[in-house]
Design a protein around this motif. Sequence first.
Motif, short mmCIF file in Angstrom:
data_model
loop_
_atom_site.label_atom_id
_atom_site.label_comp_id
_atom_site.label_asym_id
_atom_site.label_seq_id
_atom_site.Cartn_x
_atom_site.Cartn_y
_atom_site.Cartn_z
N PRO A 61 -1.87 -2.60 4.56
CA PRO A 61 -0.87 -3.62 4.89
C PRO A 61 -0.65 -4.54 3.68
CG PRO A 61 -2.98 -4.19 5.88
CD PRO A 61 -3.13 -2.83 5.26
N SER A 62 0.55 -5.05 3.54
CA SER A 62 0.82 -5.99 2.45
C SER A 62 0.22 -7.34 2.82
CB SER A 62 2.33 -6.13 2.23
OG SER A 62 2.92 -6.82 3.32
N TYR A 63 -0.02 -8.16 1.82
CA TYR A 63 -0.52 -9.51 2.07
C TYR A 63 0.48 -10.29 2.92
CZ TYR A 63 -3.70 -8.24 -1.68
OH TYR A 63 -4.64 -7.59 -2.44
N MET A 64 1.76 -10.08 2.65
CA MET A 64 2.81 -10.75 3.41
C MET A 64 2.74 -10.34 4.87
SD MET A 64 5.42 -12.89 3.11
CE MET A 64 6.04 -12.78 1.44
N ALA A 65 2.58 -9.04 5.14
CA ALA A 65 2.53 -8.56 6.52
C ALA A 65 1.31 -9.13 7.25
CB ALA A 65 2.49 -7.03 6.55
N VAL A 66 0.17 -9.19 6.58
CA VAL A 66 -1.04 -9.74 7.21
C VAL A 66 -0.84 -11.22 7.51
CG1 VAL A 66 -3.50 -10.22 6.90
CG2 VAL A 66 -2.56 -8.03 6.14
N ALA A 67 -0.33 -11.97 6.55
CA ALA A 67 -0.12 -13.41 6.75
C ALA A 67 0.86 -13.65 7.89
CB ALA A 67 0.38 -14.05 5.45
N GLU A 68 1.96 -12.91 7.91
CA GLU A 68 2.96 -13.09 8.97
C GLU A 68 2.39 -12.73 10.33
OE1 GLU A 68 6.44 -10.87 7.79
OE2 GLU A 68 6.92 -12.30 6.20
N ALA A 69 1.60 -11.66 10.40
CA ALA A 69 1.00 -11.25 11.68
C ALA A 69 0.02 -12.30 12.18
CB ALA A 69 0.32 -9.89 11.52
N ARG B 170 0.02 -15.54 11.43
CA ARG B 170 0.78 -16.73 11.86
C ARG B 170 1.44 -16.49 13.21
NH1 ARG B 170 2.32 -16.89 6.20
NH2 ARG B 170 4.27 -15.88 6.76
N ALA B 171 2.05 -15.31 13.40
CA ALA B 171 2.77 -15.02 14.64
C ALA B 171 1.84 -14.85 15.83
CB ALA B 171 3.64 -13.77 14.46
N ALA B 172 0.78 -14.10 15.67
CA ALA B 172 -0.10 -13.77 16.80
C ALA B 172 -1.13 -14.85 17.10
CB ALA B 172 -0.80 -12.44 16.55
N GLN B 173 -1.58 -15.55 16.03
CA GLN B 173 -2.68 -16.49 16.22
C GLN B 173 -2.30 -17.94 15.96
OE1 GLN B 173 -6.42 -15.09 14.42
NE2 GLN B 173 -5.33 -13.19 13.93
N GLY B 174 -1.12 -18.16 15.38
CA GLY B 174 -0.68 -19.52 15.10
C GLY B 174 -1.47 -20.20 13.99
N VAL B 175 -2.13 -19.41 13.16
CA VAL B 175 -2.94 -19.96 12.08
C VAL B 175 -2.10 -19.95 10.79
CG1 VAL B 175 -5.01 -19.64 10.67
CG2 VAL B 175 -5.09 -19.19 13.13
N PRO B 176 -1.89 -21.10 10.19
CA PRO B 176 -1.13 -21.11 8.95
C PRO B 176 -1.96 -20.53 7.80
CG PRO B 176 -1.87 -23.33 9.49
CD PRO B 176 -2.29 -22.43 10.62
N ILE B 177 -1.43 -19.47 7.20
CA ILE B 177 -2.10 -18.81 6.07
C ILE B 177 -1.02 -18.15 5.23
CG2 ILE B 177 -2.52 -16.65 7.31
CD1 ILE B 177 -5.29 -16.54 5.89
N SER B 178 -1.18 -18.18 3.94
CA SER B 178 -0.16 -17.59 3.06
C SER B 178 -0.63 -16.25 2.52
CB SER B 178 0.16 -18.53 1.90
OG SER B 178 -0.91 -18.53 0.97
N HIS B 179 0.32 -15.44 2.15
CA HIS B 179 -0.01 -14.15 1.54
C HIS B 179 -0.72 -14.35 0.21
CE1 HIS B 179 3.89 -15.09 -0.27
NE2 HIS B 179 3.55 -14.30 -1.27
N THR B 180 -0.36 -15.41 -0.51
CA THR B 180 -1.01 -15.70 -1.80
C THR B 180 -2.49 -16.03 -1.58
OG1 THR B 180 1.07 -16.52 -2.68
CG2 THR B 180 -0.94 -17.16 -3.86
N TYR B 181 -2.77 -16.80 -0.55
CA TYR B 181 -4.14 -17.18 -0.25
C TYR B 181 -4.97 -15.95 0.11
CZ TYR B 181 -8.05 -19.74 1.82
OH TYR B 181 -9.29 -20.24 2.11
#
Length: 137
Positions: free
Chosen positions: A26-34, A36-47
């Motif tokens: 998975p891309s970092y972007m896809a993991v971060a978006e998933a 945020r969407a599923a768990q409501g945890v703010p996290i960036s792909h860069t992080y």
Amino acid sequence: MAGKEGVFSLAGKLDRLFRATDRPEPSYMAVAEAIRAAQGVPISHTYIWQLRTGRRDNPTVQHLTALATYFGVPVAFFLDDETTARVDGQLELLRTLRDAGVTEMALRAADVSPDGRAAISELIRQVWESEHPRDTG
């Protein structure tokens, strides 16, 4: 193979999870978006990239929990080397099974009678035991 230090670092642990999937990584972007969407945890792909590459190594418990949930492992995977080793062994087994075509065998076994599946299971157990002798000490 990487030394124990590389496998048990946070970056090494996260890398193993990214590579453990049977689908393309998975891309970092896809993991971060998933997350945020599923768990409501703010996290960036860069992080996430920084954690995986070792540029950052002190995430919050919230971020570790979110990553563990996303990858389907206990949060202790990141915190306890014994849990890491156990889960890593399970991931390696899954990778080996996938590489060995076990999925195909399982699909074929679905059409076998219960007695046939029991016989297959017994054969697998016998092979496993012959390759993993118990310690007697």
